[in-house]
Design an enzyme around this catalytic site. Structure first.
Site, PDB file in Angstrom:
ATOM      1  N   GLU A  62    -112.902  -3.620  54.886  1.00  0.00           N
ATOM      2  CA  GLU A  62    -112.033  -2.690  54.171  1.00  0.00           C
ATOM      3  C   GLU A  62    -111.732  -3.089  52.727  1.00  0.00           C
ATOM      4  OE1 GLU A  62    -107.839  -0.784  55.354  1.00  0.00           O
ATOM      5  OE2 GLU A  62    -109.564  -0.425  56.625  1.00  0.00           O
TER       6      GLU A  62
ATOM      7  N   GLU B 239    -102.964  -3.492  77.193  1.00  0.00           N
ATOM      8  CA  GLU B 239    -102.111  -3.517  75.997  1.00  0.00           C
ATOM      9  C   GLU B 239    -100.990  -2.482  76.033  1.00  0.00           C
ATOM     10  OE1 GLU B 239    -104.481  -3.568  72.394  1.00  0.00           O
ATOM     11  OE2 GLU B 239    -106.113  -4.608  73.421  1.00  0.00           O
TER      12      GLU B 239
ATOM     13  N   HIS C  17    -113.532   8.540  69.768  1.00  0.00           N
ATOM     14  CA  HIS C  17    -112.679   9.368  68.915  1.00  0.00           C
ATOM     15  C   HIS C  17    -112.895  10.862  69.176  1.00  0.00           C
ATOM     16  CE1 HIS C  17    -112.428   5.502  66.835  1.00  0.00           C
ATOM     17  NE2 HIS C  17    -111.261   5.933  66.435  1.00  0.00           N
TER      18      HIS C  17
ATOM     19  N   CYS D 247    -115.403  -1.706  63.615  1.00  0.00           N
ATOM     20  CA  CYS D 247    -115.638  -0.282  63.835  1.00  0.00           C
ATOM     21  C   CYS D 247    -115.612   0.532  62.546  1.00  0.00           C
ATOM     22  CB  CYS D 247    -114.610   0.291  64.811  1.00  0.00           C
ATOM     23  SG  CYS D 247    -112.897   0.137  64.301  1.00  0.00           S
TER      24      CYS D 247
ATOM     25  N   TRP E 251    -104.740  -4.100  57.069  1.00  0.00           N
ATOM     26  CA  TRP E 251    -104.001  -2.957  57.580  1.00  0.00           C
ATOM     27  C   TRP E 251    -102.497  -3.119  57.409  1.00  0.00           C
ATOM     28  CZ3 TRP E 251    -107.117  -1.584  62.664  1.00  0.00           C
ATOM     29  CH2 TRP E 251    -108.314  -0.956  62.270  1.00  0.00           C
TER      30      TRP E 251
ATOM     31  N   ASN F 182    -108.167   2.418  54.558  1.00  0.00           N
ATOM     32  CA  ASN F 182    -108.122   2.637  55.998  1.00  0.00           C
ATOM     33  C   ASN F 182    -108.179   4.128  56.338  1.00  0.00           C
ATOM     34  OD1 ASN F 182    -107.902   2.056  58.746  1.00  0.00           O
ATOM     35  ND2 ASN F 182    -105.682   2.115  58.720  1.00  0.00           N
TER      36      ASN F 182
ATOM     37  N   SER G  74    -107.782  -1.689  74.659  1.00  0.00           N
ATOM     38  CA  SER G  74    -106.625  -0.872  75.027  1.00  0.00           C
ATOM     39  C   SER G  74    -107.015   0.248  75.972  1.00  0.00           C
ATOM     40  CB  SER G  74    -105.981  -0.275  73.768  1.00  0.00           C
ATOM     41  OG  SER G  74    -106.925   0.480  73.035  1.00  0.00           O
TER      42      SER G  74
END
Length: 751
Positions: free
Chosen positions: A600, A479, A690, A639, A556, A120, A428
């Protein structure tokens, strides 16, 4: 005597000092000098901590203000001319490529960001252009070695190796990896010489790319690189360090190279034991990665010692399987009961494990071995036998949604009447300082549940009204009640434990606190229905229910090691299935089940993809939504990973709409969707969340045009490329307003 080492150490700081200092620098609250001083303090504290723990061989240059791959790009001048020629300071240039820059000194987009192998952690992707001139351009690796040396600590500098650097980078124009071999060799040899001149004995070259499938051309590239590189290494000793898997494709080359040491992963490297047992040169030292650098469970000494016996090498060093970057720093600040804490080892405790293993190997410390063996003889929790029985009875029909995709699409189109290019966000909205403070006051008991709910309702209402005002088509509730997209669900599921300070770096200043899967997972009550149904009651527009998918929740979290990750994921999938059905029953017509981390834990070798991961990960997602009604529209989101090679598997998830991060990858994924005739509706991210920069209407309009050139307009949704939790309110609103304005322009053109 056996020696001990680690590959790298966490760098956020025991209390996330680096995160908070860097963010203060971004807000102009501290100067560059002050930021550098804080970084120096963190480095020195960590070197001293590792030394005091009894580790013999200590790395340096594993510290970074943002990302070690970006550090390497700056070291070797792999920097875009726009940035290089700007009037920004060196540190401003560094952060401009990390997170973008928008100001009086230019408008710079951040470099693409991708997952660091199957972790991650995210790295910045350098780009080699035809005009790129490879040369030493920074002194960080030398400065940090001298800094440790001044403390009386002789370190082993760490550097991303040339093969991995070339494999992970992008290439512009006609540039190819082969074009840069000679210049990279020269530059790395210059590093060797300068390190030797200032007193270094060793350098560690990290080559995790060697554990992936290596074709003959790549094998030849690796061999040529290192044959040339090691032909003149200035009498410095070289450790070739690999991790995250085994080196079956290049082991024959590695053992023939004039290396002084080779680091191999014996936790995830399934074939490394057999490779070494087949023959390992006596003139090389084996760095044996036997302590798991990615998970937080105590090492089982008996199993580790058995593995070491199989190696049968002349000289080895006890090491971690990977950098400890992927685990929290220490258990010291945790509040678990001792009977629970005894089962865990964070980074500092893993140092102690290495030292204890050394004591057992060198001095036959049976007392240490017996204590460890007794720990693993105790049953940690009572298994949920009913859950195991349910999983055992699952059949193909439990993983299959009816009716077919196109039948559902027709029904949903008639029912919802959404416009061309429907707009939404990923879920979010900004978690401001105020939101976090109010949540903390509620958790501490300072705020009553009624007052907390009133605050959440107020925030939700404000953002619903704003979304309606700017013209978003499908709304979200924001959220505000959630801390983290995985931790929030873990806190509401049975079988999870949570650390107080178990932060792990995800990218840059972004830290996550992965929950710990302690036992069997089940759901005892609805989790998200309250606020999703409340939001829907406040508007006539559609509101998405927002869930995290089972694979992402597993990936995660720190997973159990006593059962397979497949079984753990199916447990989570059944719990989230209950939540999906409750949302549907409460009137939520669109439900987004995020699988941001689907890739992942995808094995790094393609030969293992379908037999060891995708064969159960994709069905686990289908299990979550297989029982919903045809008119319920299922979205998912992914993502910052590469998806082009698993498009067919993503299609098999059988979602109705899939949103991807694509703004940092120049929409390259869309070519693969087009080539494979991807039927699912898609929402390619039209701007990068980001980065704090605000994309212009023109920029987003051009991005939408680029999308429509590759995807039929009837299949396209418009959205940012990820959730907006980490962004500020001003930039969030300005960016989304520009997004809506751009969509309106394109709709007018199309009409």
């Amino acid at each position: 005597m056996t020696q001990t080492t680690i590959i790298g150490f966490p760098r956020l700081g025991a209390q996330r000092e680096l995160k908070f200092a860097t963010e203060k620098y971004f807000r102009n609250k501290i100067s560059e000098t002050e930021l550098f001083q804080i970084g120096q303090t963190i480095r020195q504290d960590h070197w001293q901590l590792v030394k005091d723990a009894g580790i013999d061989l200590i790395p340096s240059n594993d510290f970074s203000f943002y990302d070690q791959v970006l550090d390497t790009a700056f070291l070797f001048n792999i920097i875009p001319d726009q940035v290089k020629n700007s009037s920004l300071s060196d540190l401003e240039k560094y952060f401009a490529l990390a997170r973008g820059y928008q100001g009086d000194k230019g408008d710079i987009k951040a470099l693409p960001m991708k997952k660091w192998f199957h972790t991650n952690y995210h790295y910045l992707v350098p780009k080699f252009e035809e005009e790129t001139v490879i040369q030493l351009s920074t002194t960080k690796i030398f400065d940090e070695f001298l800094e440790a040396q001044a403390l009386g600590i002789q370190t082993r500098p760490v550097l991303i190796g040339p093969f991995t650097l070339l494999q992970l980078s992008d290439y512009g124009g006609q540039a190819r990896a082969d074009d840069f071999v000679a210049d990279l060799v020269t530059a790395y040899q210059a590093v060797f010489r300068q390190l030797k001149d200032i007193g270094a004995d060793w350098i560690q070259l990290d080559e995790p790319a060697l554990v992936k499938d290596i074709n003959p051309e790549e094998k030849d590239l690796f061999a040529r690189l290192y044959q040339q590189l090691l032909a003149d290494k200035a009498d410095i000793k070289v450790l070739l360090q690999t991790y995250f898997g085994d080196v079956r494709d290049v082991y024959d080359v590695i053992v023939q190279l004039p290396l002084e040491a080779v680091g191999l992963d014996f936790v995830e490297g399934v074939k490394n034991v057999d490779l070494v047992a087949s023959g390992f040169p006596d003139d090389k030292i084996l760095h044996a990665g036997v302590v798991n650098g990615k998970n937080i469970w105590r090492n089982h000494y008996e199993q580790t010692l058995d593995k070491l016996k199989q190696l049968n090498v002349k000289s080895f060093v006890l090491s971690t399987s990977s950098s400890l970057l992927h685990v929290p720093i220490s258990l010291e600040n945790e509040e678990f009961p001792e009977k629970i804490k005894n089962h865990f080892a964070f980074a500092k405790e893993k140092l102690a494990e290495l030292v204890e293993l050394k004591e057992i190997v060198d001095h036959n410390r049976t007392d240490l071995l017996d204590q460890n063996t007794q720990l693993f003889a105790v049953e940690r929790f009572s298994p949920n036998r009913k859950l195991a029985e349910t999983i055992g009875k699952l059949s193909e029909s439990d993983f299959t949604r009816q009716p077919t995709f196109y039948e559902r699409l027709d029904l949903q189109s008639q029912l919802y009447g959404l416009p061309l290019l429907p707009t939404t966000t990923i879920g979010s909205f900004p978690q401001t300082k105020e939101v976090k403070q109010v949540r903390a006051r509620f958790k501490s008991g300072e705020l009553t549940e009624v007052d907390y709910d009133n605050y959440l309702a107020e925030r939700t209402n404000d953002w619903l009204k704003w979304q309606e005002a700017i013209g978003l088509d499908v709304l979200v509730h924001g959220e505000f009640e959630r801390n983290d997209m995985v931790e929030y669900f873990g806190q509401n599921l049975e079988g999870y434990l949570f650390s107080k300070n178990g932060w792990v770096q995800s990218y840059g200043t972004r830290g996550v606190k992965p929950p710990i899967i302690w036992g069997d997972i089940s759901r005892s009550a609805p989790i998200t229905v309250k606020w999703s149904s409340y939001a829907q009651s406040q508007t006539t527009k559609l509101v998405k229910g927002m869930l995290t998918g089972p694979v992402t929740i597993l990936n995660w979290s720190f997973p159990r090691e006593d059962i397979s990750i497949r079984e753990s994921t199916l447990q989570i999938a059944l719990a989230i299935q209950e939540e999906v059905l409750d949302l549907e029953a409460s009137g939520i017509r669109i439900i987004q089940i995020d699988e941001a981390a689907l890739r992942e834990k995808l094995p790094l070798r393609k030969s293992d993809w379908y037999s060891n991961y995708l064969d159960w990960a994709i069905p686990a997602f289908r299990l979550v939504h297989s029982k919903v009604q045809p008119e319920t529209q299922i979205h998912t989101h992914m993502c910052y990973s590469e998806f082009s090679d698993i498009i067919s598997s993503i299609e098999q998830m059988d979602a109705d709409v899939i949103s991807f991060e694509s703004s940092r990858s120049n929409l390259s994924l869309l070519d693969d969707l087009q080539a494979q005739k991807f039927k699912t509706q898609v929402g390619p991210g039209v701007y990068d969340i980001h980065s704090p920069r605000i994309p212009s209407i023109k920029e987003i309009t051009e991005t939408i045009h680029a999308i429509l050139a590759k995807v039929p307009k009837e299949k396209v949704w418009i959205n940012p490329d990820c959730g907006l939790k980490t962004r500020g309110e001003f930039e969030t609103k300005a960016s989304l307003e520009n997004m809506i304005a751009a969509v309106k322009l394109v709709r007018e053109e199309l009409s």
